[in-house]
Design a protein around this motif. Structure first.
Motif, PDB file in Angstrom:
ATOM      1  N   LEU A 176      64.773 -10.250  67.479  1.00 29.50           N
ATOM      2  CA  LEU A 176      65.276 -10.996  66.327  1.00 29.50           C
ATOM      3  C   LEU A 176      66.457 -11.910  66.672  1.00 29.50           C
ATOM      4  O   LEU A 176      66.465 -13.073  66.246  1.00 29.50           O
ATOM      5  CB  LEU A 176      65.654 -10.039  65.198  1.00 29.50           C
ATOM      6  CG  LEU A 176      66.172 -10.709  63.918  1.00 29.50           C
ATOM      7  CD1 LEU A 176      65.158 -11.699  63.354  1.00 29.50           C
ATOM      8  CD2 LEU A 176      66.537  -9.668  62.861  1.00 29.50           C
ATOM      9  N   PRO A 177      67.488 -11.476  67.438  1.00 29.33           N
ATOM     10  CA  PRO A 177      68.591 -12.388  67.749  1.00 29.33           C
ATOM     11  C   PRO A 177      68.109 -13.668  68.447  1.00 29.33           C
ATOM     12  O   PRO A 177      68.585 -14.769  68.146  1.00 29.33           O
ATOM     13  CB  PRO A 177      69.481 -11.553  68.664  1.00 29.33           C
ATOM     14  CG  PRO A 177      69.211 -10.142  68.259  1.00 29.33           C
ATOM     15  CD  PRO A 177      67.747 -10.119  67.948  1.00 29.33           C
ATOM     16  N   ASP A 181      68.376 -17.543  66.947  1.00 36.05           N
ATOM     17  CA  ASP A 181      69.047 -18.603  67.702  1.00 36.05           C
ATOM     18  C   ASP A 181      68.118 -19.787  67.946  1.00 36.05           C
ATOM     19  O   ASP A 181      68.548 -20.943  67.907  1.00 36.05           O
ATOM     20  CB  ASP A 181      69.546 -18.072  69.054  1.00 36.05           C
ATOM     21  CG  ASP A 181      70.733 -17.133  68.904  1.00 36.05           C
ATOM     22  OD1 ASP A 181      71.385 -17.182  67.839  1.00 36.05           O
ATOM     23  OD2 ASP A 181      70.989 -16.358  69.842  1.00 36.05           O
ATOM     24  N   GLY A 182      66.852 -19.505  68.192  1.00 36.14           N
ATOM     25  CA  GLY A 182      65.924 -20.574  68.550  1.00 36.14           C
ATOM     26  C   GLY A 182      65.275 -21.264  67.378  1.00 36.14           C
ATOM     27  O   GLY A 182      64.631 -22.305  67.549  1.00 36.14           O
ATOM     28  N   LEU A 187      59.154 -19.116  67.657  1.00 32.85           N
ATOM     29  CA  LEU A 187      57.962 -18.312  67.383  1.00 32.85           C
ATOM     30  C   LEU A 187      56.867 -18.568  68.421  1.00 32.85           C
ATOM     31  O   LEU A 187      55.958 -17.748  68.576  1.00 32.85           O
ATOM     32  CB  LEU A 187      57.432 -18.614  65.982  1.00 32.85           C
ATOM     33  CG  LEU A 187      58.305 -18.101  64.824  1.00 32.85           C
ATOM     34  CD1 LEU A 187      57.779 -18.617  63.496  1.00 32.85           C
ATOM     35  CD2 LEU A 187      58.361 -16.581  64.822  1.00 32.85           C
ATOM     36  N   SER A 188      56.954 -19.705  69.111  1.00 31.85           N
ATOM     37  CA  SER A 188      55.951 -19.983  70.141  1.00 31.85           C
ATOM     38  C   SER A 188      56.053 -19.012  71.306  1.00 31.85           C
ATOM     39  O   SER A 188      55.120 -18.872  72.097  1.00 31.85           O
ATOM     40  CB  SER A 188      56.107 -21.422  70.648  1.00 31.85           C
ATOM     41  OG  SER A 188      57.381 -21.592  71.254  1.00 31.85           O
ATOM     42  N   GLU A 189      57.181 -18.317  71.413  1.00 32.64           N
ATOM     43  CA  GLU A 189      57.376 -17.342  72.490  1.00 32.64           C
ATOM     44  C   GLU A 189      57.074 -15.916  72.028  1.00 32.64           C
ATOM     45  O   GLU A 189      57.266 -14.965  72.788  1.00 32.64           O
ATOM     46  CB  GLU A 189      58.823 -17.412  72.991  1.00 32.64           C
ATOM     47  CG  GLU A 189      59.236 -18.804  73.460  1.00 32.64           C
ATOM     48  CD  GLU A 189      60.724 -18.888  73.731  1.00 32.64           C
ATOM     49  OE1 GLU A 189      61.354 -17.834  73.926  1.00 32.64           O
ATOM     50  OE2 GLU A 189      61.256 -20.008  73.736  1.00 32.64           O
ATOM     51  N   TYR A 218      48.851 -15.095  69.515  1.00 30.24           N
ATOM     52  CA  TYR A 218      48.783 -13.917  68.672  1.00 30.24           C
ATOM     53  C   TYR A 218      48.800 -12.622  69.469  1.00 30.24           C
ATOM     54  O   TYR A 218      48.283 -12.541  70.587  1.00 30.24           O
ATOM     55  CB  TYR A 218      47.520 -13.975  67.796  1.00 30.24           C
ATOM     56  CG  TYR A 218      47.477 -15.215  66.933  1.00 30.24           C
ATOM     57  CD1 TYR A 218      48.302 -15.328  65.826  1.00 30.24           C
ATOM     58  CD2 TYR A 218      46.643 -16.275  67.251  1.00 30.24           C
ATOM     59  CE1 TYR A 218      48.290 -16.454  65.035  1.00 30.24           C
ATOM     60  CE2 TYR A 218      46.614 -17.415  66.465  1.00 30.24           C
ATOM     61  CZ  TYR A 218      47.444 -17.507  65.359  1.00 30.24           C
ATOM     62  OH  TYR A 218      47.442 -18.626  64.589  1.00 30.24           O
ATOM     63  N   GLY A 219      49.425 -11.627  68.845  1.00 25.74           N
ATOM     64  CA  GLY A 219      49.465 -10.290  69.408  1.00 25.74           C
ATOM     65  C   GLY A 219      48.516  -9.381  68.656  1.00 25.74           C
ATOM     66  O   GLY A 219      47.353  -9.699  68.461  1.00 25.74           O
TER      67      GLY A 219
END
Length: 300
Positions: A176-177, A181-182, A187-189, A218-219
């Protein structure tokens, strides 16, 4: 030879004769002016005589029209009285609400006590249906759903609120941190949690937020939205969710929605086959107010 003409034609005739107007009959029966006129022509052609004559802006019955009115009106009045008697006998019957399991578990049940308090005469029976607009068993009195127009044929729809969706994540999620920050691009990571029942949710939100759909990956996937949101609450990753289904979790601090929610082309609806029903109107009004209570969560 048929023993009776079309009952729809007789109903159109009875309403026109009683109201003295084709337009008013059409309004009462929720059909077009042309539909009433066609049904009246069916009767006149079958009898070989006119039933109405023009009278100012309305219509006047002919002699044979008056005779048919007397007979048909009496028959329809008996039907109305019989139906009213049956309804009075079933006043204590429960109100059956069809609802998908995820909406039932995460929105209806948490508000059930308040619904029963606010509508004390309502005897509610909940009927889980994954597609409540196409029930496989007995037809419910009303169906709560999230759907897009055109609405299913034959259903009268109360539109309750627009649907808004957005990413949600547990404060316990380890990444989450970095995500905060990003910004949304981070979310692409992330291996995003998703559901097979709503495969377009992530792409729709990404497009509305100016992100590349191709950048998403996707996971873990889930067959139902309920399971997806439970996984998000457990801190397993970032999920995509309708605002109203996670507002309680956000208020309680179990989830956060860092980038807000975006409106889709879908709406929360209460659909029914019953028109002009005060009970359904009351339920629809209650749900509309409840859905809009936390509308501030839906900004994005």
């Amino acid at each position: 030879m048929r023993d009776l003409p079309s009952l729809n034609a007789l109903r159109a005739f009875e309403a026109t004769a009683r109201l003295g107007s084709v337009s008013r009959a059409a309004e009462e029966l929720h059909v077009t002016h042309g539909a009433i006129s066609r049904q009246l022509r069916v009767l006149e052609e079958a009898l070989g005589q006119a039933l109405f004559a023009r009278h100012g802006r309305g219509v006047a019955l002919t002699v044979i029209g008056e005779e048919l009115r007397d007979r048909v009106s009496s028959a329809f009045e008996q039907l109305r009285e019989g139906w009213a008697h049956l309804q009075r006998g079933s006043e204590n019957a429960p109100f059956v609400l069809g609802c998908a399991g995820s909406l039932l578990a995460r929105w209806v049940i948490p508000r059930l006590e308040r619904l029963e308090r606010d509508l004390p005469t309502l005897r509610l029976h909940l009927s889980p249906e994954e597609d409540p607009l196409a029930p496989k068993h007995a037809e419910p009195d009303a169906a709560l759903a999230v759907a897009t127009p055109p609405w299913p044929l034959g259903w009268h729809v109360h539109v309750l609120a627009p649907e808004r969706i957005g990413p949600v994540v547990s404060p316990r999620h380890a990444a989450l941190p970095r995500l905060l920050d990003g910004g949304p691009a981070a979310l692409s990571e992330e291996a995003l949690l998703h559901t097979s029942s709503r495969p377009q949710a992530w792409p729709a939100w990404a497009q509305a937020s100016g992100l590349s759909v191709e950048s998403l990956h996707y996971g873990q996937g889930f067959t139902r939205l309920f399971y997806l949101l439970e996984a998000a609450v457990a801190g397993l990753g970032v999920a995509i969710a309708p605002a109203q289904l996670v507002q309680d979790d956000i208020s309680a601090g179990r989830l956060v929605a860092p980038w807000g929610f975006r409106q889709t082309d879908a709406s929360w609806i209460l659909a029914t086959h019953r028109r002009n029903d005060s009970c359904i109107d009351a339920v629809a009004s209650w749900m509309r107010n409840a859905l809009q209570e936390n509308d501030g969560l839906s900004g994005g």
